[in-house]
Write a protein that holds these residues in place. Structure first.
Motif, mmCIF file in Angstrom:
data_model
loop_
_atom_site.group_PDB
_atom_site.id
_atom_site.type_symbol
_atom_site.label_atom_id
_atom_site.label_comp_id
_atom_site.label_asym_id
_atom_site.label_seq_id
_atom_site.Cartn_x
_atom_site.Cartn_y
_atom_site.Cartn_z
ATOM 1 N N TYR A 242 25.989 -21.772 46.814
ATOM 2 C CA TYR A 242 25.196 -20.931 47.710
ATOM 3 C C TYR A 242 24.038 -21.711 48.330
ATOM 4 N N ALA A 243 23.531 -22.688 47.589
ATOM 5 C CA ALA A 243 22.385 -23.455 48.082
ATOM 6 C C ALA A 243 22.813 -24.763 48.746
ATOM 7 N N SER A 244 23.965 -24.777 49.374
ATOM 8 C CA SER A 244 24.462 -26.006 50.016
ATOM 9 C C SER A 244 23.471 -26.574 51.033
ATOM 10 N N THR A 245 22.826 -25.691 51.751
ATOM 11 C CA THR A 245 21.871 -26.170 52.769
ATOM 12 C C THR A 245 20.834 -27.103 52.136
ATOM 13 N N ILE A 246 20.433 -26.758 50.919
ATOM 14 C CA ILE A 246 19.442 -27.585 50.221
ATOM 15 C C ILE A 246 20.125 -28.767 49.530
ATOM 16 N N GLN A 247 21.204 -28.432 48.810
ATOM 17 C CA GLN A 247 21.881 -29.460 48.006
ATOM 18 C C GLN A 247 22.398 -30.609 48.845
ATOM 19 N N LEU A 248 22.819 -30.315 50.048
ATOM 20 C CA LEU A 248 23.357 -31.385 50.886
ATOM 21 C C LEU A 248 22.236 -32.076 51.672
ATOM 22 N N GLY A 249 21.005 -31.667 51.382
ATOM 23 C CA GLY A 249 19.852 -32.388 51.921
ATOM 24 C C GLY A 249 19.487 -32.063 53.358
ATOM 25 N N ASP A 250 20.033 -30.947 53.887
ATOM 26 C CA ASP A 250 19.758 -30.668 55.292
ATOM 27 C C ASP A 250 18.545 -29.771 55.536
ATOM 28 N N LEU A 251 18.326 -28.802 54.636
ATOM 29 C CA LEU A 251 17.218 -27.871 54.831
ATOM 30 C C LEU A 251 16.475 -27.716 53.496
ATOM 31 N N ASP A 252 15.322 -27.084 53.548
ATOM 32 C CA ASP A 252 14.655 -26.889 52.264
ATOM 33 C C ASP A 252 14.706 -25.435 51.808
ATOM 34 N N THR A 253 15.574 -24.659 52.437
ATOM 35 C CA THR A 253 15.735 -23.271 52.010
ATOM 36 C C THR A 253 17.212 -22.863 52.097
ATOM 37 N N ALA A 254 17.545 -21.793 51.338
ATOM 38 C CA ALA A 254 18.886 -21.199 51.447
ATOM 39 C C ALA A 254 18.719 -19.705 51.718
ATOM 40 N N ASP A 255 17.560 -19.359 52.247
ATOM 41 C CA ASP A 255 17.267 -17.959 52.569
ATOM 42 C C ASP A 255 18.279 -17.436 53.596
ATOM 43 N N PRO A 256 19.030 -16.410 53.227
ATOM 44 C CA PRO A 256 20.104 -15.960 54.134
ATOM 45 C C PRO A 256 19.593 -15.395 55.452
ATOM 46 N N LEU A 257 18.323 -15.033 55.519
ATOM 47 C CA LEU A 257 17.818 -14.486 56.775
ATOM 48 C C LEU A 257 17.129 -15.546 57.638
ATOM 49 N N ASP A 258 17.072 -16.739 57.140
ATOM 50 C CA ASP A 258 16.447 -17.822 57.897
ATOM 51 C C ASP A 258 17.392 -18.282 59.014
ATOM 52 N N PRO A 259 16.912 -18.301 60.262
ATOM 53 C CA PRO A 259 17.792 -18.660 61.389
ATOM 54 C C PRO A 259 18.422 -20.047 61.235
ATOM 55 N N GLU A 260 17.684 -20.965 60.647
ATOM 56 C CA GLU A 260 18.255 -22.314 60.485
ATOM 57 C C GLU A 260 19.393 -22.322 59.471
ATOM 58 N N VAL A 261 19.233 -21.522 58.439
ATOM 59 C CA VAL A 261 20.289 -21.421 57.424
ATOM 60 C C VAL A 261 21.541 -20.820 58.057
ATOM 61 N N LYS A 262 21.334 -19.773 58.833
ATOM 62 C CA LYS A 262 22.472 -19.123 59.503
ATOM 63 C C LYS A 262 23.196 -20.112 60.403
ATOM 64 N N GLU A 263 22.406 -20.839 61.180
ATOM 65 C CA GLU A 263 22.961 -21.793 62.127
ATOM 66 C C GLU A 263 23.742 -22.891 61.380
ATOM 67 N N TRP A 264 23.160 -23.322 60.274
ATOM 68 C CA TRP A 264 23.794 -24.392 59.471
ATOM 69 C C TRP A 264 25.190 -23.950 59.024
ATOM 70 N N TRP A 265 25.284 -22.723 58.523
ATOM 71 C CA TRP A 265 26.583 -22.245 58.037
ATOM 72 C C TRP A 265 27.569 -22.020 59.185
ATOM 73 N N LYS A 266 27.048 -21.611 60.331
ATOM 74 C CA LYS A 266 27.942 -21.435 61.482
ATOM 75 C C LYS A 266 28.564 -22.772 61.875
#
Ligand code: BDP
Length: 682
Positions: A242-266
């Protein structure tokens, strides 16, 4: 080796008349469709028919006026002039098998709405032949009841398998993908032969290495595996961190409502689908047993799942979100929380808030795959949210494939359980097959029991659990006896005594295992972490929320509304009432729902303490009988399989004695009440 072939033995048939009859059709295979899936059907038929009938079928791509087996999907219907079939009677994965005989020739048609159906039809035909059935008047119409028929691998990339009892992973070794693709293909054949159409290929506990499975470094390998499964009509899924955004070193959050997190998963979804256009989607364990999840950001599970669902939606991908969410750091002295309540408490309030391509995957019981526990009250409680079942084929708490424990009877009981969600006659199977509420997606998944042992499952008889699971996902109404006989016939051939004995062994084995392990639905009593072998207080004073509350007066977990945790209220009224009252609570779940004195009389007429003694003595005797039965087959089973199974049954006998003695002694000492029959207890 025979045990490797499992139920796809394709042994040479020695009944000459039957061979002659089968050869009539089998000499010509006419394949009107052409695709990788049809290719698999053709290959399977070709191999099987050559082995069973000692012929080399002629394969062609058009209809000839000869006796033959014809493969066609709905697309090719126009090529089948005069054939009177109605494809409306089957669903997307359904098929028909028809024998049509005219003056000139006779044809067996294998017809699917799609190519996968043709493949299932081919496997069905081979099943009939392995079981020596007549083929001259076939008129079979089959559609799977469940849309998703899924296997979850709990394989780690280092080659280990979480809760695996049959060797190492067939998928990975030393942090890379295995090169033995043939083995994966043979697994695909086994799964497809029983109708499985989806697989997640890595553990739900996703560590750092497996987090990389969704990156360009590993996606080419995932693609290769996905192609193998695709040829057998099976879609590939990945468990994600679930925390791939952080674990893969791209972002410092995995907050599902964060626009950057959403964009990352898209973007991630886009990337994955570039590699695998028919990728199934994600399986997610979040906020469970130290896994990351939306709770960290004060978001709920609908927020978490929907964020991923939006990313997958443009590609038709699914989010399978697990409901195994509970507090695994409980204070055992605080009796106000009850782990059994957790899934319902977390998810029920979110009904209707999940996207259409999210499915909640719910373990069969509210605790964790015990030999006996109540059915999860979440089934049927969320009419507006897709639900699916999670079973465990791997025998974590049921003898770890060292003991014989055939789980088909248990799964059937669970699937038949009446939830009363829509009044009387609302069984779990109709929740998960999507017929009770208008679910867009639903089905049944299970944790696999295979590894790289030469016989796949450690205990050769545990192959029956994988077979039976698949057959039940196809049709939960099949009788346990039917499935069992089908499996034995294909696996061991047509010897009546073999059939009779193995069938008896399998069908009684769950009850036998229950007899000498934890009593009356209370569960656990196993060695912590390993979950093998008796340890009555192993989990009693720990943080996992798994208690039996035995003291000198009594035992059991009070989950009633009146005096206990209130868990019983999570069911629909009829079930709440049944479990709430000591008078109507079924014996086998008594200690799951109630705390009672040892002298409490069961419906069977004996006291709880005497029941514990009796069943534990019985269980050992029955385990001995399993072994005895098996030895009657000595000259009828080849020695490799015979010895293998004998060894396991011997271990079961001696281990069942350990269970008996530890449990009986424990309760004798706690209660001070002697066995009425004065058997040796301590
Ligand atoms: C438990 C297992 C654990 C799994 C967990 C799960 O002991 O290894 O990770 O379930 O289902 O049964 O997530």
């Amino acid at each position: 080796k025979e045990s490797y072939a499992a139920w796809l033995q394709y042994k040479k048939i020695d009944d000459a008349a039957l061979v002659k009859e089968y050869q009539k059709w089998a000499s010509n295979i006419e394949s009107l469709a052409d695709s990788i899936v049809i290719q698999s059907a053709q290959n399977e038929l070709n191999t099987a028919l050559s082995l069973m009938l000692d012929i080399q079928p002629k394969i062609s791509s058009d209809i000839k006026p000869v006796n033959s087996i014809v493969l066609a999907s709905m697309k090719e219907l126009n090529l089948l002039d005069k054939l009177d079939v109605d494809f409306d009677q089957i669903n997307e994965d359904g098929y028909m098998i028809k024998t049509v005989t005219s003056d000139e020739n006779s044809t067996i048609y294998l017809l699917g709405k799609r190519d996968a159906g043709v493949l299932y039809a081919a496997f069905h035909l081979l099943r009939l032949m392995q079981n020596r059935e007549k083929l001259d008047h076939l008129n079979i119409v089959e559609s799977p009841k469940n849309q998703l028929r899924m296997i979850n691998q709990w394989d780690n990339m280092d080659g280990s398998i979480e809760r695996g009892y049959a060797g190492k992973s067939i998928f990975y070794k030393d942090d890379v993908f295995s090169e033995e693709l043939n083995r994966i293909q043979d697994y695909a054949r086994l799964l497809s032969s029983v109708g499985i159409n989806a697989i997640s290929i890595n553990n739900v506990n996703v560590h750092q290495v497996e987090t990389n499975l969704i990156t360009s470094s590993l996606l080419p390998k995932v693609t290769e595996v996905a192609s193998i499964f695709r040829a057998y009509g099976i879609k590939t899924f990945l468990s994600i961190n679930y925390a791939s955004t952080i674990q893969l070193g791209d972002l410092d959050t995995a907050d599902p409502l964060d626009p950057e997190v959403k964009e990352w998963w898209k973007n991630k979804a886009k990337e994955i689908y570039r590699f695998i256009p028919d990728f199934g989607g994600f399986l997610v364990k979040a906020d469970s047993e130290h896994r990351p999840g939306p709770f960290t950001y004060n978001r709920n599970h609908a927020d978490g799942a929907n964020m991923l669902a939006e990313a997958l939606e443009p590609f038709g991908g699914l989010v399978i979100w697990r409901c195994f969410v509970y507090n695994c750091l409980q204070d055992w002295r605080d009796r106000s929380t009850d782990r059994a309540r957790a899934a319902y408490d977390h998810f029920k309030p979110l009904d209707g808030q999940f996207h259409e391509n999210v499915i909640l995957q719910i373990k069969n019981g509210p605790m964790d795959f015990q030999v006996r526990e109540a059915v999860s009250p979440l089934f049927g409680a969320m009419p507006q949210t897709n639900q699916m079942m999670e079973f465990q084929v791997t025998q974590e708490y049921t003898g770890q494939q060292r003991h014989l424990c055939y789980l088909v009877p248990q799964w059937k009981e669970i699937l038949d359980f009446d939830t009363y969600a829509n009044g009387e006659g609302s069984p779990v199977k109709q929740v998960v097959d999507g017929s009770m509420f208008p679910y867009r997606y639903s089905g049944i998944a299970a944790v696999s029991n295979i590894g790289n042992d030469y016989n796949w499952t450690g205990h050769t008889l545990a192959q029956a659990n994988l077979y039976g699971f698949g057959r039940l996902t196809w049709n939960p109404d099949l009788e346990a006896e039917t499935i069992t006989n089908e499996w034995i016939g294909q696996t061991f051939g047509q010897d009546e005594l073999v059939n009779e004995q193995i069938s008896q062994m399998l069908l009684k084995s769950w009850e036998i295992y229950e007899h000498y392990t934890s009593p009356l639905g209370v569960g656990w009593m196993v060695n912590p972490h390993y979950h093998y072998g008796p340890n009555v207080d192993g989990y009693e004073y720990s943080v996992w929320g798994t208690y039996h509350f035995a003291d000198c007066h009594g035992i059991g977990v009070d989950r009633t509304v009146q005096t206990g945790t209130g868990y019983t209220a999570q069911y629909f009224k009829e079930n709440t009432e049944m479990y709430e009252s000591l008078d109507t609570c079924p014996d086998e779940l008594l200690l799951f729902f109630h705390h009672v004195p040892y002298t409490h009389k069961l419906k069977s007429g004996v006291t709880v303490i005497q029941h514990i003694y009796n069943t534990h003595f019985e269980g050992v005797q029955e385990a001995e009988e399993l072994k005895e039965r098996w030895t009657t087959l000595k000259d009828r089973i080849n020695s490799e399989r015979y010895e293998d199974i004998l060894n396991r049954l011997e271990e079961q006998v001696s281990h069942s004695k350990e269970w008996r003695d530890i449990i009986n002694t424990y309760f004798y000492r706690k209660s001070g009440i002697a066995d009425e029959q004065n058997r040796k207890i301590y």
